[in-house]
Design an enzyme around this catalytic site. Structure first.
Site, mmCIF file in Angstrom:
data_model
loop_
_atom_site.group_PDB
_atom_site.id
_atom_site.type_symbol
_atom_site.label_atom_id
_atom_site.label_comp_id
_atom_site.label_asym_id
_atom_site.label_seq_id
_atom_site.Cartn_x
_atom_site.Cartn_y
_atom_site.Cartn_z
ATOM 1 N N ARG A 121 79.121 41.542 25.558
ATOM 2 C CA ARG A 121 80.013 40.920 26.823
ATOM 3 C C ARG A 121 80.475 42.044 27.695
ATOM 4 N NH1 ARG A 121 80.900 37.276 22.677
ATOM 5 N NH2 ARG A 121 80.254 35.072 23.236
ATOM 6 N N GLN A 135 77.068 28.324 17.305
ATOM 7 C CA GLN A 135 78.261 29.039 17.381
ATOM 8 C C GLN A 135 78.951 29.323 18.800
ATOM 9 O OE1 GLN A 135 76.384 32.662 15.523
ATOM 10 N NE2 GLN A 135 77.858 33.844 16.645
ATOM 11 N N GLY A 152 79.246 44.161 11.382
ATOM 12 C CA GLY A 152 80.322 45.122 11.896
ATOM 13 C C GLY A 152 81.536 44.922 11.779
ATOM 14 N N LEU A 200 82.190 48.630 21.641
ATOM 15 C CA LEU A 200 81.030 48.104 21.995
ATOM 16 C C LEU A 200 81.046 46.838 21.891
ATOM 17 C CD1 LEU A 200 78.405 51.056 21.469
ATOM 18 C CD2 LEU A 200 80.159 50.793 23.278
ATOM 19 N N HIS A 207 75.044 47.777 17.438
ATOM 20 C CA HIS A 207 73.908 47.078 16.671
ATOM 21 C C HIS A 207 73.131 48.218 15.973
ATOM 22 C CE1 HIS A 207 74.580 43.962 19.851
ATOM 23 N NE2 HIS A 207 74.646 43.311 18.643
ATOM 24 N N VAL A 250 81.783 50.918 16.379
ATOM 25 C CA VAL A 250 81.254 51.965 17.542
ATOM 26 C C VAL A 250 81.949 51.675 18.881
ATOM 27 C CG1 VAL A 250 79.333 52.777 18.551
ATOM 28 C CG2 VAL A 250 79.229 52.239 16.294
ATOM 29 N N GLN A 264 84.673 37.355 11.264
ATOM 30 C CA GLN A 264 83.217 36.879 10.971
ATOM 31 C C GLN A 264 82.654 37.509 9.495
ATOM 32 O OE1 GLN A 264 80.025 36.651 13.673
ATOM 33 N NE2 GLN A 264 79.253 38.644 12.995
HETATM 34 P P1 AMP Z 1 76.091 40.329 17.598
HETATM 35 O O1 AMP Z 1 74.993 40.528 18.408
HETATM 36 O O2 AMP Z 1 77.464 40.478 18.836
HETATM 37 O O3 AMP Z 1 76.246 38.941 17.105
HETATM 38 O O4 AMP Z 1 76.694 41.246 16.856
HETATM 39 C C1 AMP Z 1 75.549 41.406 15.609
HETATM 40 C C2 AMP Z 1 76.287 42.278 14.682
HETATM 41 O O5 AMP Z 1 76.635 43.735 15.313
HETATM 42 C C3 AMP Z 1 77.609 41.790 14.087
HETATM 43 O O6 AMP Z 1 77.608 42.210 12.644
HETATM 44 C C4 AMP Z 1 78.577 42.507 14.934
HETATM 45 O O7 AMP Z 1 79.926 42.609 14.104
HETATM 46 C C5 AMP Z 1 78.212 43.962 14.931
HETATM 47 N N1 AMP Z 1 78.530 44.713 16.051
HETATM 48 C C6 AMP Z 1 78.731 44.263 17.507
HETATM 49 N N2 AMP Z 1 79.615 45.202 18.152
HETATM 50 C C7 AMP Z 1 79.773 46.266 17.291
HETATM 51 C C8 AMP Z 1 80.516 47.688 17.510
HETATM 52 N N3 AMP Z 1 81.099 47.864 18.601
HETATM 53 N N4 AMP Z 1 80.446 48.308 16.593
HETATM 54 C C9 AMP Z 1 80.049 47.891 15.240
HETATM 55 N N5 AMP Z 1 79.218 46.746 14.955
HETATM 56 C C10 AMP Z 1 79.050 45.963 16.131
#
Ligand code: AMP
Length: 299
Positions: free
Chosen positions: A188, A61, A148, A185, A37, A177, A154
């Site tokens: 979960r 979702q 990400g 990362l 994030h 990342v 997505q």
């Molecule tokens: P989330 O809070 O899981 O919905 O993720 C929010 C955003 O962070 C989404 O665009 C994810 O794809 C991105 N994201 C989650 N994990 C990673 C990661 N390890 N590296 C880069 N972006 C990430």
């Protein structure tokens, strides 16, 4: 940094900058921030005048109520981390602000939502994503939004929605990342037991093995899948899917003639993890591929 709870306050905060022609960037998140994030926020900070991060655990979702229930939440820590990066506005609305009573509209993308995560989590998952992201785009009015590559389907679904509905926003897909041992990362990951955390590194090894085989000359997706499956099996992980798919349509490729995505999902213990990697036939040395998905094909 402002913490904003309502759409009215958000619009009021962004009116001045918008009129002054400032670039507004949006990073949509569900909180429980980690370096993935934060990397999106840093990129937004580098590229935009005003950075808005949304923090909303979107019930629409989640296909599994238990997953929603136990989704990690830590508002105070999230606020501190976003402030440290220099985020201007953290938009953290309640469920009633996003879905007031009587809410009945949905935004739905066909085709690329029906495979992989869509097939395993059901239609409602991506409908929930596209509906809430459309709402966030309308609330914030960003020129650019950051996603990400970790959640590559997505990101591609959002790009398709933006193109199909002529939404005036550019979608940037940022590299995944990873932990030092390769595990992508994810919020979960916090649920993994120490043993499952160790086994989970097999996901990245499986993706790397595919690239290694391709670099060694293998072009047959069946052989490449078998190599990835062997890596997972050695860690006693049975995947939901392991596929080699087109970077545009997410349809399975019949031969690896150009770039493709290796995508996989698996339960490790009680935790479902996903990961993916861009596979490049021209890459002839063994290194991690962290190339972000480029925009032009379906931007
Ligand atoms: P989330 O809070 O899981 O919905 O993720 C929010 C955003 O962070 C989404 O665009 C994810 O794809 C991105 N994201 C989650 N994990 C990673 C990661 N390890 N590296 C880069 N972006 C990430």
């Amino acid at each position: 940094m402002n913490v904003i709870r309502t759409v009215a306050e958000l619009r009021a905060a962004l009116l001045g900058p918008r009129r002054a022609g400032r670039t507004i960037g949006l990073v949509p998140t569900m909180g429980a921030f980690h370096e993935g994030h934060l990397s999106l926020m840093r990129q937004a900070r580098r590229e935009c005048d005003v950075v808005v991060v949304s923090l909303f655990v979107n019930p629409a979702q989640f296909n599994d109520p238990a997953d929603l229930e136990r989704y990690p939440r830590d508002a105070a820590r999230d606020e501190a981390l976003a402030a440290e990066i220099g985020v201007d506005h953290l938009f953290a609305p309640g469920v009633d602000e996003v879905y007031p009573s009587g809410f009945t509209t949905a935004v739905s993308v066909a085709g690329i939502t029906e495979t992989l995560e869509g097939a395993h989590r059901g239609r409602a998952h991506f409908d929930g994503v596209t509906t809430v992201v459309s709402k966030l785009f309308n609330m914030v009015g960003p020129e650019v939004a950051y996603f990400g590559q970790k959640d590559v389907q997505q990101a591609l679904v959002i790009r398709r929605m933006v193109r199909d509905l002529d939404m005036p926003v550019r979608i940037e897909v940022c590299p995944t990342v990873r932990e030092a041992d390769g595990l992508a990362l994810s919020s979960r990951n916090a649920h993994l037991s120490p043993d499952d955390r160790a086994r989970a590194t097999a996901l990245h090894r499986a993706l790397n093995a595919v690239q290694e085989e391709v670099s060694a000359g293998e072009r047959d997706p069946a052989a490449l899948r078998a190599r990835a499956l062997a890596e997972l099996e050695a860690a006693a992980i049975e995947p939901d899917y392991v596929e080699l798919v087109s970077t545009d349509t997410l349809a399975p490729v019949s031969r690896l003639d150009g770039e493709a995505l290796a995508v996989l999902a698996a339960h490790v213990g009680a935790t479902r993890l996903i990961d993916n990697q861009l596979i490049q036939p021209s890459l002839n040395h063994n290194r991690e591929v962290a190339t972000p998905l480029r925009a032009p094909t379906i931007a």
